[in-house]
Design a protein around this motif. Structure first.
Motif, PDB file in Angstrom:
ATOM      1  N   ALA A 294      46.881 -26.195  25.052  1.00 11.05           N
ATOM      2  CA  ALA A 294      45.257 -25.854  24.500  1.00 11.05           C
ATOM      3  C   ALA A 294      44.568 -25.129  25.692  1.00 11.05           C
ATOM      4  CB  ALA A 294      44.511 -27.209  24.067  1.00 11.05           C
ATOM      5  N   PHE A 295      44.554 -25.552  26.878  1.00 13.94           N
ATOM      6  CA  PHE A 295      44.222 -24.861  27.920  1.00 13.94           C
ATOM      7  C   PHE A 295      44.588 -23.300  28.184  1.00 13.94           C
ATOM      8  CE2 PHE A 295      43.946 -23.859  32.394  1.00 13.94           C
ATOM      9  CZ  PHE A 295      42.435 -24.003  32.806  1.00 13.94           C
ATOM     10  N   LEU A 296      46.248 -23.270  27.883  1.00 15.90           N
ATOM     11  CA  LEU A 296      46.871 -21.950  28.189  1.00 15.90           C
ATOM     12  C   LEU A 296      46.204 -21.205  27.104  1.00 15.90           C
ATOM     13  CD1 LEU A 296      50.637 -21.357  28.420  1.00 15.90           C
ATOM     14  CD2 LEU A 296      49.420 -20.228  26.643  1.00 15.90           C
ATOM     15  N   SER A 297      45.914 -21.436  25.896  1.00 13.57           N
ATOM     16  CA  SER A 297      45.674 -20.645  24.793  1.00 13.57           C
ATOM     17  C   SER A 297      44.322 -20.559  24.737  1.00 13.57           C
ATOM     18  CB  SER A 297      46.425 -20.979  23.550  1.00 13.57           C
ATOM     19  OG  SER A 297      45.871 -22.163  23.231  1.00 13.57           O
ATOM     20  N   CYS A 298      43.366 -21.014  25.369  1.00 12.56           N
ATOM     21  CA  CYS A 298      41.783 -21.106  25.487  1.00 12.56           C
ATOM     22  C   CYS A 298      41.352 -19.659  25.864  1.00 12.56           C
ATOM     23  CB  CYS A 298      41.395 -21.942  26.229  1.00 12.56           C
ATOM     24  SG  CYS A 298      39.423 -22.544  26.017  1.00 12.56           S
ATOM     25  N   PRO A 299      40.562 -19.179  25.033  1.00 14.76           N
ATOM     26  CA  PRO A 299      39.739 -17.815  25.532  1.00 14.76           C
ATOM     27  C   PRO A 299      39.060 -17.898  26.663  1.00 14.76           C
ATOM     28  CG  PRO A 299      39.492 -18.113  23.094  1.00 14.76           C
ATOM     29  CD  PRO A 299      39.881 -19.427  23.765  1.00 14.76           C
ATOM     30  N   TRP A 300      38.617 -17.036  27.361  1.00 13.93           N
ATOM     31  CA  TRP A 300      37.862 -16.862  28.839  1.00 13.93           C
ATOM     32  C   TRP A 300      36.358 -17.053  28.460  1.00 13.93           C
ATOM     33  CZ3 TRP A 300      38.912 -18.019  33.640  1.00 13.93           C
ATOM     34  CH2 TRP A 300      37.922 -17.346  34.320  1.00 13.93           C
ATOM     35  N   CYS A 328      50.119 -19.246  32.046  1.00 11.81           N
ATOM     36  CA  CYS A 328      51.165 -18.526  31.144  1.00 11.81           C
ATOM     37  C   CYS A 328      52.489 -18.996  31.403  1.00 11.81           C
ATOM     38  CB  CYS A 328      51.042 -16.954  31.588  1.00 11.81           C
ATOM     39  SG  CYS A 328      51.593 -16.841  33.472  1.00 11.81           S
ATOM     40  N   ASN A 329      53.639 -18.408  30.698  1.00 15.41           N
ATOM     41  CA  ASN A 329      54.846 -18.604  30.949  1.00 15.41           C
ATOM     42  C   ASN A 329      55.923 -17.902  30.366  1.00 15.41           C
ATOM     43  OD1 ASN A 329      55.183 -19.393  28.253  1.00 15.41           O
ATOM     44  ND2 ASN A 329      54.590 -21.523  28.305  1.00 15.41           N
ATOM     45  N   HIS A 330      57.036 -18.180  30.256  1.00 17.31           N
ATOM     46  CA  HIS A 330      58.260 -17.191  29.735  1.00 17.31           C
ATOM     47  C   HIS A 330      58.134 -16.870  28.389  1.00 17.31           C
ATOM     48  CE1 HIS A 330      59.748 -20.895  28.657  1.00 17.31           C
ATOM     49  NE2 HIS A 330      60.779 -20.256  27.989  1.00 17.31           N
ATOM     50  N   ASP A 331      57.150 -17.333  27.850  1.00 22.22           N
ATOM     51  CA  ASP A 331      57.017 -17.226  26.233  1.00 22.22           C
ATOM     52  C   ASP A 331      55.708 -16.612  26.058  1.00 22.22           C
ATOM     53  OD1 ASP A 331      59.433 -18.394  25.326  1.00 22.22           O
ATOM     54  OD2 ASP A 331      58.591 -20.495  25.204  1.00 22.22           O
ATOM     55  N   VAL A 332      54.636 -16.283  26.744  1.00 21.64           N
ATOM     56  CA  VAL A 332      53.550 -15.938  26.222  1.00 21.64           C
ATOM     57  C   VAL A 332      52.818 -14.688  27.140  1.00 21.64           C
ATOM     58  CG1 VAL A 332      52.669 -18.208  25.684  1.00 21.64           C
ATOM     59  CG2 VAL A 332      52.002 -17.518  28.009  1.00 21.64           C
ATOM     60  N   THR A 333      52.037 -13.978  26.601  1.00 20.46           N
ATOM     61  CA  THR A 333      51.311 -12.774  27.454  1.00 20.46           C
ATOM     62  C   THR A 333      51.013 -13.162  28.714  1.00 20.46           C
ATOM     63  OG1 THR A 333      50.770 -11.807  25.170  1.00 20.46           O
ATOM     64  CG2 THR A 333      49.954 -10.793  27.242  1.00 20.46           C
TER      65      THR A 333
END
Length: 541
Positions: A294-300, A328-333
């Motif tokens: 949820a934190f990883l995908s949260c907008p700025w 981020c990680n190996h799967d996301v932008t």
């Protein structure tokens, strides 16, 4: 800000302790994710390897990380970046040998760095001995999900499930039967109702714990168990036929008993929107931690970030589990690219070629986000190259390797853009990644500008910021987060007596709270000593 100094022995845990026997190290660790294929090439063949990682252990120690999480390094046909495992007890020959892995684990340990390996319980490779025996008609068929097809001649898949990579989740064999794969066809799903599947995975855990690993990351941790009826995915069906099945918890309880024998820890890849269901995986007799998507995908956005932080801490509190913070990680932008776009969140469904990006803006925000995440209570994961400020790379169409791209019919750019080999030395061939062969994924022309050797001599670089932030991180101690008054569009909190973090996302410069010292900032303050937009600061009151 001055030149950063490395933590003693590369360690910088919450108590400033270098004691490797500290039981709760994982509650506040900085964990560095190593994608071996793209980290460092020790033999110059274009593919990263364990020799390359071993040569760069001093760099990781000076960065100050507590542990390394390795994506799968096992024997694999590499149809999905190693997540199609053919043998958990052998290292992929392009990476090295089991003896080298043991040396790496031991050498890292000598520097105060623990090792976490990746286990993929949902599926194996179609080249795994079990599946090959199953295809030959052996009793191993019971270890997978084989079914007759539907339709007059069995020509239709057994149900309507779709693959996580797009397309049907079933492949038909020449004998007319179908087998289930929630990912690529080369990744047949295991039948977790079979006791041999459970026993084998407990044996695999013991195998790696006995070789000195400190923890295990569990891939797609909410997916392995299936409704034995394999029903259609009807709208509104509850419980879901293959996501978050209750019987999974018994599996992880048995795993926890194994981990406790060795003092090992687990981190689960658990994507669930229901916070109460999510927290069940973190009960004291199950997993130790889980990734915070949820934190990883949260907008700025200040309001949404604060809500995400509050929700994360609230869902972990009932089970006394530490939160994890991931950008981020190996799967996301990659973070600097994502934060430089109009849509600063992340969703697999919205990935597209040609998305406009302002890298200067994204880098400024990524620097602030680094200080935000490193100041929060819990563990932090840093994906390799994040500390260098690497952007997402554009991969030529003829070099794309990721099955997500091909299964989407070519519309999804795939995940290779965040997996490009690292730049180590600006003036060396292939930016110092390797010396002889072109890397397995092409490096952009501007990659040398991000090289480690250049950033080490620049006190304003992203690498210098990360090194200094990890060194100073113990100032926040173990205290829970307490929000401080802040202007609209800004976040401010304290976690220990005398230490505070302020992040300004608003266009208007923010006044800093009363303080005696500016410990660190992600960018310069303005002439009036205020915090500009998209900038973070750590303060001592």
């Amino acid at each position: 800000m001055g030149q950063p100094t490395p933590a003693r022995n590369g360690r910088n845990d919450r108590n400033g302790s270098n004691d490797l026997n500290e039981d709760a190290w994982w509650r506040s660790a900085v964990i560095y994710q190593v994608y071996v294929r793209s980290f460092a090439d020790g033999d110059g063949d274009g593919t990263g390897d364990l020799a390359g990682v071993r040569s760069r252990l001093p760099y990781l120690a000076e960065l100050g990380v507590d542990a390394l999480w390795f994506n799968p390094w096992y024997l694999s046909p590499m149809k999905d970046g190693g997540y199609d495992v053919a043998d958990y007890r052998a290292i992929h020959p392009a990476f090295g040998t089991l003896a080298e892995a043991e040396k790496l684990i031991a050498e890292a340990r000598e520097l105060g760095i623990r090792t976490i390996v990746d286990i993929v319980p949902n599926h194996v490779s179609d080249q795994h001995p079990w599946f090959r025996a199953a295809l030959a008609g052996g009793p191993e068929r019971d270890l997978f999900h084989f079914r007759p097809g539907r339709g007059a001649h069995g020509e239709l898949p057994p149900n309507d499930w779709t693959s996580q990579f797009g397309g049907p989740a079933w492949t038909r064999l020449p004998d007319g039967t179908w087998y289930l794969h929630l990912f690529a066809p080369e990744q047949p799903d295991l039948n977790w109702a079979h006791p041999a599947v459970r026993q084998e995975h407990e044996d695999i855990l013991r195998f790696w714990f006995e070789r000195g690993v400190a923890g295990v990351r569990i891939d797609s941790a909410a997916l392995p168990a299936k409704d034995p009826r394999l029903p259609d995915l009807t709208e509104g069906r509850a419980p879901h036929p293959y996501v978050d099945r209750d019987e999974l918890h018994d599996v992880y309880r048995s795993w926890r008993r194994v981990a406790d024998e060795y003092g090992g820890v687990f981190v689960g890849e658990v994507w669930l929107p229901d916070s109460e269901r999510f927290a069940r995986y973190l009960r004291p007799d199950e997993l130790h931690t889980a990734f915070n998507f949820a934190f990883l995908s949260c907008p700025w956005d200040a309001v949404r970030l604060r809500t995400s932080i509050d929700d994360t801490l609230a869902e972990h509190a009932p089970v006394d589990a530490p939160a994890t913070w991931v950008l981020c990680n190996h799967d996301v932008t990659r973070t600097v690219t994502r934060y430089g776009r109009a849509d600063t969140g992340f969703d697999f469904a919205t990935k597209a070629f040609g998305t406009s990006t302002d890298l200067a803006l994204g880098t400024r925000r990524a620097r602030a986000a680094a200080l935000l995440s490193l100041a929060l209570p819990g563990a932090v994961y840093v994906y390799q190259g994040e500390e260098l400020g690497l952007p997402e790379a554009d991969i030529p169409a003829d070099r794309i390797d990721d099955p997500m791209h091909f299964r989407s019919g070519g519309t999804d750019p795939g995940r290779d853009g965040c997996r490009v080999p690292l730049p180590w030395a600006a003036e060396e061939p292939y930016a110092g990644f390797g010396s002889r062969e072109e890397p397995w994924l092409p490096q952009p022309a501007d990659w040398p500008a991000y090289a480690v050797d250049r950033q080490l001599t620049d006190p304003a670089s992203m690498l210098s910021l990360y090194r200094e932030a990890i060194r100073l991180r113990p100032a926040f101690g173990d205290a829970p987060l307490t929000w401080l008054p802040a202007p609209d569009g800004a976040l401010a909190f304290t976690r220990a007596e005398g230490a505070a973090c302020v992040v300004n996302l608003a266009p208007t410069p923010a006044e800093l709270p009363e303080h005696s010292e500016l410990l660190l900032s992600s960018g310069p303050l303005d002439d009036a000593g205020r915090l500009p937009q998209d900038t973070a600061a750590w303060l001592r009151a």
